[in-house]
Motif scaffolding. Sequence first.
Motif, PDB file in Angstrom:
ATOM      1  N   ALA A 139      10.972   2.118 -16.806  1.00 20.02           N
ATOM      2  CA  ALA A 139       9.826   2.938 -16.412  1.00 20.02           C
ATOM      3  C   ALA A 139       9.149   2.369 -15.172  1.00 20.02           C
ATOM      4  O   ALA A 139       8.695   3.119 -14.297  1.00 20.02           O
ATOM      5  CB  ALA A 139       8.830   3.031 -17.566  1.00 20.02           C
ATOM      6  N   SER A 140       9.082   1.029 -15.086  1.00 19.76           N
ATOM      7  CA  SER A 140       8.483   0.402 -13.905  1.00 19.76           C
ATOM      8  C   SER A 140       9.310   0.687 -12.667  1.00 19.76           C
ATOM      9  O   SER A 140       8.759   0.889 -11.569  1.00 19.76           O
ATOM     10  CB  SER A 140       8.370  -1.120 -14.130  1.00 19.76           C
ATOM     11  N   ILE A 141      10.637   0.706 -12.809  1.00 14.85           N
ATOM     12  CA  ILE A 141      11.510   1.017 -11.677  1.00 14.85           C
ATOM     13  C   ILE A 141      11.315   2.466 -11.238  1.00 14.85           C
ATOM     14  O   ILE A 141      11.180   2.773 -10.042  1.00 14.85           O
ATOM     15  CB  ILE A 141      12.978   0.759 -12.057  1.00 14.85           C
ATOM     16  N   ARG A 142      11.298   3.377 -12.205  1.00 18.44           N
ATOM     17  CA  ARG A 142      11.158   4.799 -11.888  1.00 18.44           C
ATOM     18  C   ARG A 142       9.777   5.120 -11.311  1.00 18.44           C
ATOM     19  O   ARG A 142       9.625   6.074 -10.544  1.00 18.44           O
ATOM     20  CB  ARG A 142      11.421   5.628 -13.140  1.00 18.44           C
ATOM     21  N   ALA A 143       8.773   4.322 -11.673  1.00 19.24           N
ATOM     22  CA  ALA A 143       7.430   4.563 -11.137  1.00 19.24           C
ATOM     23  C   ALA A 143       7.392   4.416  -9.628  1.00 19.24           C
ATOM     24  O   ALA A 143       6.558   5.026  -8.948  1.00 19.24           O
ATOM     25  CB  ALA A 143       6.432   3.606 -11.791  1.00 19.24           C
ATOM     26  N   PHE A 144       8.293   3.610  -9.072  1.00 21.08           N
ATOM     27  CA  PHE A 144       8.320   3.390  -7.625  1.00 21.08           C
ATOM     28  C   PHE A 144       9.519   4.069  -6.969  1.00 21.08           C
ATOM     29  O   PHE A 144       9.970   3.666  -5.893  1.00 21.08           O
ATOM     30  CB  PHE A 144       8.333   1.890  -7.327  1.00 21.08           C
ATOM     31  N   GLY A 145      10.058   5.094  -7.650  1.00 17.46           N
ATOM     32  CA  GLY A 145      11.108   5.895  -7.045  1.00 17.46           C
ATOM     33  C   GLY A 145      12.500   5.345  -7.186  1.00 17.46           C
ATOM     34  O   GLY A 145      13.442   5.910  -6.614  1.00 17.46           O
ATOM     35  N   PRO A 169       0.825  -1.230   0.000  1.00 16.68           N
ATOM     36  CA  PRO A 169       0.000   0.000   0.000  1.00 16.68           C
ATOM     37  C   PRO A 169       0.850   1.267   0.000  1.00 16.68           C
ATOM     38  O   PRO A 169       0.524   2.241  -0.692  1.00 16.68           O
ATOM     39  CB  PRO A 169      -0.825  -0.141   1.278  1.00 16.68           C
ATOM     40  N   GLY A 170       1.945   1.266   0.786  1.00 21.42           N
ATOM     41  CA  GLY A 170       2.789   2.453   0.826  1.00 21.42           C
ATOM     42  C   GLY A 170       3.448   2.741  -0.503  1.00 21.42           C
ATOM     43  O   GLY A 170       3.520   3.896  -0.951  1.00 21.42           O
ATOM     44  N   LEU A 171       3.930   1.689  -1.171  1.00 22.08           N
ATOM     45  CA  LEU A 171       4.567   1.874  -2.471  1.00 22.08           C
ATOM     46  C   LEU A 171       3.569   2.365  -3.513  1.00 22.08           C
ATOM     47  O   LEU A 171       3.872   3.240  -4.330  1.00 22.08           O
ATOM     48  CB  LEU A 171       5.215   0.554  -2.923  1.00 22.08           C
ATOM     49  N   LEU A 172       2.370   1.800  -3.478  1.00 24.69           N
ATOM     50  CA  LEU A 172       1.365   2.199  -4.475  1.00 24.69           C
ATOM     51  C   LEU A 172       0.937   3.651  -4.264  1.00 24.69           C
ATOM     52  O   LEU A 172       0.705   4.392  -5.233  1.00 24.69           O
ATOM     53  CB  LEU A 172       0.154   1.268  -4.390  1.00 24.69           C
ATOM     54  N   SER A 173       0.831   4.057  -3.025  1.00 24.31           N
ATOM     55  CA  SER A 173       0.398   5.431  -2.766  1.00 24.31           C
ATOM     56  C   SER A 173       1.454   6.451  -3.174  1.00 24.31           C
ATOM     57  O   SER A 173       1.128   7.594  -3.517  1.00 24.31           O
ATOM     58  CB  SER A 173       0.058   5.593  -1.278  1.00 24.31           C
ATOM     59  N   ASN A 174       2.720   6.058  -3.136  1.00 29.54           N
ATOM     60  CA  ASN A 174       3.801   6.979  -3.486  1.00 29.54           C
ATOM     61  C   ASN A 174       4.288   6.799  -4.922  1.00 29.54           C
ATOM     62  O   ASN A 174       5.250   7.457  -5.323  1.00 29.54           O
ATOM     63  CB  ASN A 174       4.985   6.777  -2.531  1.00 29.54           C
ATOM     64  N   ALA A 175       3.679   5.908  -5.680  1.00 24.82           N
ATOM     65  CA  ALA A 175       4.139   5.630  -7.042  1.00 24.82           C
ATOM     66  C   ALA A 175       3.814   6.792  -7.974  1.00 24.82           C
ATOM     67  O   ALA A 175       2.799   7.475  -7.815  1.00 24.82           O
ATOM     68  CB  ALA A 175       3.498   4.340  -7.558  1.00 24.82           C
ATOM     69  N   ASP A 176       4.684   6.983  -8.932  1.00 23.35           N
ATOM     70  CA  ASP A 176       4.480   8.004  -9.969  1.00 23.35           C
ATOM     71  C   ASP A 176       3.873   7.298 -11.187  1.00 23.35           C
ATOM     72  O   ASP A 176       4.573   6.661 -11.975  1.00 23.35           O
ATOM     73  CB  ASP A 176       5.817   8.652 -10.327  1.00 23.35           C
ATOM     74  N   TRP A 177       2.573   7.429 -11.359  1.00 24.21           N
ATOM     75  CA  TRP A 177       1.865   6.649 -12.378  1.00 24.21           C
ATOM     76  C   TRP A 177       2.050   7.214 -13.788  1.00 24.21           C
ATOM     77  O   TRP A 177       1.585   6.612 -14.750  1.00 24.21           O
ATOM     78  CB  TRP A 177       0.385   6.563 -12.030  1.00 24.21           C
ATOM     79  N   ARG A 178       2.748   8.336 -13.915  1.00 23.63           N
ATOM     80  CA  ARG A 178       3.084   8.807 -15.261  1.00 23.63           C
ATOM     81  C   ARG A 178       4.029   7.825 -15.952  1.00 23.63           C
ATOM     82  O   ARG A 178       3.975   7.636 -17.170  1.00 23.63           O
ATOM     83  CB  ARG A 178       3.717  10.207 -15.180  1.00 23.63           C
ATOM     84  N   TRP A 179       4.883   7.211 -15.140  1.00 24.74           N
ATOM     85  CA  TRP A 179       5.794   6.217 -15.711  1.00 24.74           C
ATOM     86  C   TRP A 179       5.046   4.959 -16.148  1.00 24.74           C
ATOM     87  O   TRP A 179       5.535   4.202 -16.998  1.00 24.74           O
ATOM     88  CB  TRP A 179       6.882   5.858 -14.707  1.00 24.74           C
TER      89      TRP A 179
END
Length: 475
Positions: free
Chosen positions: A388-394, A198-208
Motif C-alpha cells: 500500500a505504501s508503494i502504491r500510494a506513491f504511484g 514535495p513533488g512525491l507528497l503532492s502526487n501521492a494517493d493518500w487512500r492507500w
Amino acid sequence: LATSEVGSEAALLAYEHVPGRTLAELPDEELTDALLADVWRLLALLQRHRLAHRRLVAASVLIAPDGRPHLTDLRTGETAAGDLALRIDLAQLLTDVALRVGPERAVRTAAAVLGPESLAAAVPLLQKVVLARSTRTALRQDKRSLSALREQIRVLRPEIVAEPAQLDRFSPRMLISVIAGMVGAYILLSQLGNVDVPGLLSNADWRWFGVGLAASALSYLAAAFMLLGFVPERLRLGRTVLVQLAASFIKLVAPAAVGGIAVNTRYLQKSGVPAGQAAASVGASQLTGMGCHVLLILLFGYVTGSGDTGPSLPPSRMIIIALLGAAVLAIVVFSIGPLRRLITSRTRSLFSGVVPRLLDVLQSPKKIATGMGGTLLLTVAFVVCLDASIRAFGGSMGLTTVAVVFLTGNALGSAAPTPGGLGAVEGALSLGLTLAGLPAGTATSAVLMFRLLTFWLPVLPGWAAFTHLQRSEAI
C-alpha cells in the motif's frame, strides 16, 4: 623525585622504586586494623586534595617493607576530580577491602578514619557497574558482599538513601548500536538528497495510506494470535493485543527482537504462567516464526525469480546463493569451539523447554491453527502495508516481490543492534525495492511511509498501552 624536559613535547619523570607486596598479595594475618587505617588515611589524603585514582583496587595499594602503604597504577588518575569520581574511588576500595576482611571490619576501620558521612555518600555507588573488572569477577564468588556493605553502613547512618544511583557502563553493544544508527541515518539522508519529497507528497494517493494503516493495525492482532497459539494456558485476547502494542513502544529503546521477547515473557509470568514455561512459550513462537520466515523467503524468492512479467528481484538463484552463504557461515561459526559455546550459552536459556512446550501445543489442533495462522497473518499484514505504501506513491510490483523484500529487510532489522532495527530496516527495504525495479525516489518514500505506519505511529498508543498494563500489573 625529579622531572626533566625532553625535547619540546615530552618530559622525563623519575620515581623512587619501592619494593613490597600489594594489598591483594598480603596474607590475611598481616591485614591488621592498623594497616587498614593507614590505607584509609591515604585515601583521605587523596580525597582532601580532590585527586581521583580511578582504579583503586587492592592490587594498586603497595605495602612497603616498613608497613607504609603507597599508591601505584596512577596512569588513569584525575586531578581536580568531581564528587562522583571521588565517591567511586571510595566505593571501589571499600568493596575490595571487604572482599578480603569482611564487610563489618572494612566499614568499621573506614568509618574511624573517613567518618560515617563519607561512607554514607558511597552507598548509592555500591553497585557492580562502577567497579573494576577484577572486583566484579570476585563478586561472582561472594554475591552478598555489596548488600552486606550497605547494611553495615546503614547501621551507622540509618537515615541514608540506600537506592543505587542510575549509572550505565558504556558497553561494546552500546557502541555498536550508536555506529549502526549513524550508518542507517547516513544511508537515509543520502537517499533523501536525490528525492523530490514535495513533488512525491503532492502526487501521492493518500487512500492507500488508510489501507496501510489498517494493515498495520491488523499486525498487532496477528502477533497476539501468534503468541496465544503457543501458550496452552488461557489468555485474554484483548489484553494480549495490548501487550503487542506495548512492545512497539519498547522498540524505541531495544533491538527489534529483544523488546517483544521481554514484554511477552513478562506478560505470561504475570498471567500465572511459570517463568520457565513462559520463556519456553515465547521461544517456541519465535522459533516457529523464524522457520516460517526462512521458508517464505525461499518460496517467494523462487516464485519471483521464475516470473516473466512485472518488476522482480534478481533471479532466485541469487537468493539461494545468499542463503547458502549464510548456512556456510553458520557452519564455520559453530565449528569454532569458543564461538559455539558462546552462542549456545546465550540461546540455551531462551529455548530451553521449547520442545516440550511445542509438544503440549501439538495436542491441540485449535492452538496449532491459532499460532500458525497468526504467524502467516503477521507476514501478510506487513506485506500489504508495504505494498500500500508503494502504491500510494504511484509504484506497482507483484506481491511476491514485495514479500521477498519485506522478509529480507525484516530479517536484517531483527539482527541489527539498533532500537527497532532503525536504519538497517530502512536501508535494506529501500535497496531491495530499488533492485526490484522501483525508482529510487518512490522506493525511499514508500519505505518511509511503511516505517511511519509500523514503527513511529504506534509509539504513542504503545506508550499508553504500556502504562495501562503496568498500572494493572499485567506486565
